[in-house]
Design a protein around this motif. Structure first.
Motif, PDB file in Angstrom:
ATOM      1  N   MET A 185       0.847  -1.190   0.000  1.00 25.28           N
ATOM      2  CA  MET A 185       0.000   0.000   0.000  1.00 25.28           C
ATOM      3  C   MET A 185       0.881   1.237   0.000  1.00 25.28           C
ATOM      4  O   MET A 185       1.879   1.302   0.726  1.00 25.28           O
ATOM      5  CB  MET A 185      -0.928  -0.005   1.226  1.00 25.28           C
ATOM      6  N   ARG A 186       0.485   2.212  -0.785  1.00 30.28           N
ATOM      7  CA  ARG A 186       1.259   3.446  -0.873  1.00 30.28           C
ATOM      8  C   ARG A 186       0.337   4.600  -1.246  1.00 30.28           C
ATOM      9  O   ARG A 186      -0.741   4.402  -1.825  1.00 30.28           O
ATOM     10  CB  ARG A 186       2.371   3.325  -1.919  1.00 30.28           C
ATOM     11  N   GLY A 187       0.802   5.788  -0.916  1.00 31.69           N
ATOM     12  CA  GLY A 187       0.121   6.992  -1.335  1.00 31.69           C
ATOM     13  C   GLY A 187       0.831   7.591  -2.534  1.00 31.69           C
ATOM     14  O   GLY A 187       1.511   6.897  -3.299  1.00 31.69           O
ATOM     15  N   MET A 188       0.697   8.900  -2.696  1.00 32.37           N
ATOM     16  CA  MET A 188       1.321   9.557  -3.839  1.00 32.37           C
ATOM     17  C   MET A 188       2.718  10.082  -3.521  1.00 32.37           C
ATOM     18  O   MET A 188       3.477  10.426  -4.432  1.00 32.37           O
ATOM     19  CB  MET A 188       0.445  10.714  -4.320  1.00 32.37           C
ATOM     20  N   ILE A 189       3.098  10.152  -2.245  1.00 35.37           N
ATOM     21  CA  ILE A 189       4.383  10.745  -1.877  1.00 35.37           C
ATOM     22  C   ILE A 189       5.544   9.913  -2.388  1.00 35.37           C
ATOM     23  O   ILE A 189       6.555  10.453  -2.867  1.00 35.37           O
ATOM     24  CB  ILE A 189       4.460  10.917  -0.346  1.00 35.37           C
ATOM     25  N   ARG A 190       5.400   8.593  -2.319  1.00 36.49           N
ATOM     26  CA  ARG A 190       6.536   7.721  -2.636  1.00 36.49           C
ATOM     27  C   ARG A 190       7.012   7.905  -4.073  1.00 36.49           C
ATOM     28  O   ARG A 190       8.212   7.833  -4.358  1.00 36.49           O
ATOM     29  CB  ARG A 190       6.136   6.271  -2.376  1.00 36.49           C
ATOM     30  N   ASP A 191       6.091   8.150  -4.986  1.00 38.67           N
ATOM     31  CA  ASP A 191       6.482   8.327  -6.384  1.00 38.67           C
ATOM     32  C   ASP A 191       7.090   9.703  -6.653  1.00 38.67           C
ATOM     33  O   ASP A 191       7.722   9.904  -7.694  1.00 38.67           O
ATOM     34  CB  ASP A 191       5.271   8.128  -7.293  1.00 38.67           C
TER      35      ASP A 191
END
Length: 699
Positions: A303-309
Motif C-alpha cells: 500500500m502506498r500513497g502519492m508521496i513515494r512516487d
C-alpha cells in the motif's frame, strides 16, 4: 497484533519515511550531515506537500454525501427521507468532515486511513445515546485484519486500535482492574514508551463472533434461528392463519439448514486482560478503512500513497536548486578594475559592492605618470558576474516538470506562454485531466463514506428506537424537528394503529451523491428557480409554491416571509396542519370550517350585491338612455327648427326673387303682347281699310 505487524510491517516502515519526506526531511541523512559539517547549503523545495494539498483540498471541495433509498420490509419513501436527514444530523453533530478528511488525507499520503462510528451518551443525565463519526488521526495505531480484501475493510473478522489513557482516568474508570504492561507495538505506534508514569496504554478489540445455530424456514417465507423459534413458537402458531415451519412433502420433517448467528463483540484490554466488553448492534465492525494505491504481489500486499512516487523528482529538484544557489552564493562579488592611483582619496570604492552610492568619483590618471601628454586611463570597470551553467537550470526545470507529471498535474497554472489566451474549454479539459490523474483517492473515499452509511443504517434502529423529537437536516442543509417512532393510537381500542417515521423497521440502501455541498447546491437551486420563473411557467409556479421558493433563499427573514406566504397555498397549508399535534389540528380544522362558512356567506352576499348592482345599473342605464334620448330629441328639434327657419328664409328669399322675376317677365310679356296686339290690330285695321278702299273703288 503480531499478525498485523508481521503482515504490514514493511508498509508501515515505508509509510513513516513518506510522512517524514512530506514534512520536509527530504535529504538523505548521511549526505545532509556531510554538507552540514562542510557548511554547504541543503535547500528543500517542498513541492510534494503542495501536490498533496491540491489533491486533498479538491477532495474536500467535492466531498461525497450519503443519500438513503428504501429497499423493502416496510420501508417507505417518507421514512427514507427521515433516515437520510438523521444521518446528516449525525454527520453535522460529530463533525464527520474531520473524520472523512483525515482518513482521505492519510490515504493520499501513505496509502491508508481510518475512521469509525461509536455511540456516546447525549449528556451525563440522559438515557439516550447518539451515534458519532470519529476520526482516527494516527493510522499506525490501527492493527487491521490482513485477510480482508475489500477496500473499506467491511469483510474483516477483527481489528485492534491502541489508545493512551492517563493513569488517574484509568483508575477512576476501572478501579478493580489490574494493569498488565503491553509489549512494544509496531512502527509508528511506539511514541517514547508504551507505558509511562503518567499514561497507560489500552487497546480496543473488535471481532466478529459466529455462533453455529440451526435456521428454520417458516411458512410465511421468513426464517428464524432455533432459539428464537422455540421462544416465539406458541404465539406464531396461535395466529390465524398460523405460522409454522415448512415441512418436507415426502418425509414430513421441518425444513431448514445449519447457519451461524453473527454478532459484533467489543473488548477493552489493558495488556493481557479484559477490563470492559459488550456486544454491538449490526453486522459489521464499525471501523472504516479508506485506501490509496494497493498492489498484491504473490500474496504480499503493498500500500502506498502519492508521496513515494514523488520522492526522486523532488530530491533532484532540491539538489539542482542547491547547486544553483551554491554557485551564485560562493562566487565572489564582481570586483572593480582600476588603475593604480585612480581610487586614492576615495574610500567609498572599498564597499561599492555593498552600498548603493549615488555617485562614485575617481582620479584622472595618465597612462605614463611621468608624461603628462600621455593618454588617460579609462574609468574603473566592474568585471562580469558569474553565470549559472545552463545545464543546471535545465536540469532543475526538468526535475520540476517530472514532479508535476508524476503528481498527475502536467499543466501547472501560469506555465502558458505570455500573451497567449487560453480558452475556458481548454482550462476545463486540463482540470479534468488533473482530476483523472488521482481520481482513485476520491473514488476510494466515496466507497468508504458509503460503507459508513451502511454502518449507520445498521445501528440507527438500535439507538433511535424510542419515541422522541429528533432533529434532522434536509439535503439543502435546513434543519427541522420531527417526531420519530410516533405511535398513532386507535381512539376506540387504544391499540397502535400506525407508527409514523418508524426507524426500527424496513431495509434501506445507501446511494452516494457527489458534487457541491449543501450551501452551494442550495445556491444553484435558487439560480435555477429564478431562471425558471422567467419562463411562461413562472406565473403558475409562483401561485402554487411561492412559500417554497422564498424559504429556499438565503437572506434574513426568508423563513418569516415564507410563513406568511404559506396560507396562500392550499397544499402547503394542509402539509403544515398535518405536522401539528391532534389538538391543534382540531382547532385549525374548526377554524378552517368557520372560515369556509364565512367565505361562503361573503361569496353569497357578494353575488347578491353584484346582482342588485347589475339590476340597478340596468335601470340606471335605461333612465340614462331615456334622458339622453330626450336630450337628443330636444337638440334635434332645436336643430330642425333652426334648419327650418334657415330653409324658410332661404325659400322666402328665393320665392320673392322668383316672383319678382315672374312679375317682370309677365310685365314684359304683357307689354310684348300689347305691342303685338296693337301691331296685329293695326295690321288688321290697315287690311280692313285697304279692303274697304278696294270695295269702294269697285263700286
Amino acid at each position: 497484533m503480531r499478525i498485523s505487524v508481521e503482515a504490514n510491517g514493511e508498509n508501515t516502515k515505508l509509510a513513516i519515511d513518506d510522512l517524514e519526506f512530506e514534512d520536509g526531511n527530504q535529504w538523505p541523512a548521511d549526505l545532509a550531515n556531510m554538507r552540514r559539517i562542510d557548511r554547504r547549503p541543503t535547500l528543500t523545495i517542498n513541492l510534494t506537500r503542495s501536490m498533496v494539498k491540491r489533491i486533498c483540498n479538491n477532495m474536500r471541495q467535492q466531498r461525497p454525501r450519503i443519500k438513503v433509498h428504501p429497499v423493502g420490509d416496510g420501508a417507505r419513501v417518507e421514512d427514507a427521507k427521515v433516515v437520510g436527514g438523521l444521518i446528516r444530523h449525525i454527520e453535522t453533530l460529530s463533525n464527520a468532515s474531520v473524520a472523512y478528511d483525515t482518513g482521505g488525507e492519510s490515504a493520499v499520503k501513505i496509502g491508508w486511513g481510518y475512521w469509525r462510528v461509536i455511540a456516546e451518551w447525549v449528556d451525563e443525565e440522559s438515557r439516550d445515546q447518539e451515534l458519532k463519526i470519529r476520526a482516527i488521526r494516527n493510522a499506525f495505531t490501527v492493527y487491521d485484519d490482513p485477510s480482508c480484501q475489500l477496500p473499506t475493510g467491511q469483510d474483516r473478522e477483527w481489528i485492534l486500535i491502541s489508545e493512551e489513557m492517563s493513569r488517574a482516568k484509568y483508575k477512576r474508570k476501572y478501579p478493580k482492574a489490574e494493569n498488565a504492561q503491553w509489549r512494544r507495538g509496531g512502527s509508528g505506534d511506539t511514541g517514547h514508551l508504551w507505558e509511562s508514569k503518567e499514561k497507560i496504554r489500552l487497546a480496543e478489540y473488535y471481532r466478529v463472533h459466529k455462533q453455529p445455530e440451526y435456521l428454520h424456514y417458516l411458512t410465511d417465507g421468513t426464517t428464524l434461528f432455533d432459539k428464537d423459534w422455540k421462544r416465539l413458537q406458541p404465539a406464531l402458531e396461535a395466529l390465524n392463519p398460523p405460522i409454522t415451519t415448512e415441512k418436507d412433502p415426502v418425509t414430513g420433517q421441518s425444513q431448514g439448514r445449519m447457519s451461524y448467528r453473527r454478532t459484533i463483540q467489543w473488548f477493552r484490554l489493558n495488556g493481557r486482560k479484559v477490563v470492559e466488553k459488550r456486544t454491538l448492534p449490526g453486522r459489521h465492525i464499525p471501523v472504516v478503512r479508506c485506501l490509496g494505491n494497493v498492489l498484491d504481489i504473490n500474496g504480499q500486499v503493498r500500500m502506498r500513497g502519492m508521496i513515494r512516487d514523488l520522492k526522486d523528482s523532488n530530491r533532484m529538484l532540491n539538489y539542482w536548486a542547491t547547486c544553483e544557489t551554491e554557485i551564485v552564493a560562493l562566487a565572489p562579488r564582481a570586483p572593480y578594475i582600476a588603475a593604480e592611483g585612480q581610487l586614492d582619496g576615495h574610500p567609498e570604492w572599498k564597499d561599492a559592492n555593498q552600498k548603493p552610492y549615488s555617485s562614485l568619483t575617481y582620479n584622472l590618471v595618465h597612462a605614463n605618470p611621468d608624461d603628462p601628454n600621455s593618454p588617460l586611463v579609462p574609468p574603473p570597470q566592474r568585471t562580469e558576474a558569474v553565470q549559472v551553467p545552463a545545464g543546471i537550470v535545465n536540469a532543475r526545470q526538468s526535475a520540476k516538470q517530472d514532479l508535476m507529471e508524476l503528481a498527475g498535474m502536467p499543466h501547472e497554472p501560469g506555465r502558458d506562454t505570455p500573451g497567449v489566451v487560453v480558452s475556458g474549454k481548454a482550462l476545463r479539459e486540463r482540470q479534468a485531466l488533473s482530476d483523472i490523474g488521482h481520481f482513485q483517492y476520491y473514488d476510494n473515499q466515496t466507497m468508504a463514506i458509503a460503507f459508513t452509511g451502511d454502518i449507520l443504517l445498521e445501528q440507527i434502529p438500535h439507538y433511535y428506537s424510542t419515541q422522541r423529537m429528533q432533529r434532522i437536516i434536509g439535503e439543502d442543509g435546513v434543519p427541522q424537528m420531527v417526531q420519530i417512532n410516533q405511535r398513532v393510537m386507535d381512539p376506540q381500542t387504544q391499540a397502535i394503529q400506525e407508527v409514523k417515521n418508524n426507524l426500527t423497521v424496513g431495509r434501506f440502501d445507501v446511494v452516494m451523491d457527489t458534487g457541491p455541498g449543501y450551501e452551494t447546491k442550495r445556491q444553484e437551486g435558487q439560480e435555477a428557480v429564478i431562471d425558471l420563473l422567467k419562463t411562461p411557467l413562472g406565473e403558475p409556479i409562483v401561485k402554487t409554491g411561492a412559500d417554497i421558493i422564498v424559504r429556499n433563499m438565503d437572506f434574513a427573514g426568508a423563513d418569516d416571509l415564507a410563513d406568511r406566504l404559506l396560507p396562500t397555498n392550499e397544499q402547503g397549508m394542509q402539509k403544515a396542519v398535518a405536522a401539528l399535534p391532534k389538538e391543534a389540528q382540531g382547532i385549525v380544522m374548526a377554524l378552517q370550517a368557520q372560515l369556509k362558512q364565512a367565505q361562503g356567506v361573503i361569496q353569497q352576499q357578494a353575488l347578491e350585491i353584484k346582482y342588485k348592482t347589475n339590476i340597478e345599473q340596468g335601470w340606471m342605464g335605461v333612465e340614462r338612455e331615456k334622458i339622453g334620448s330626450q336630450e337628443r330629441t330636444k337638440v334635434h328639434d332645436t336643430e330642425t327648427r333652426a334648419d327650418a327657419a334657415i330653409t324658410g328664409d332661404h325659400i322666402a328669399s328665393l320665392t320673392a326673387r322668383d316672383v319678382a322675376e315672374i312679375n317682370a317677365g309677365a310685365k314684359m310679356l304683357d307689354s310684348n303682347q300689347d305691342r303685338a296686339h296693337e301691331k296685329e290690330l293695326a295690321r288688321m285695321t290697315a287690311k280692313a281699310a285697304e279692303k274697304a278702299e278696294k270695295s269702294n273703288g269697285a263700286a
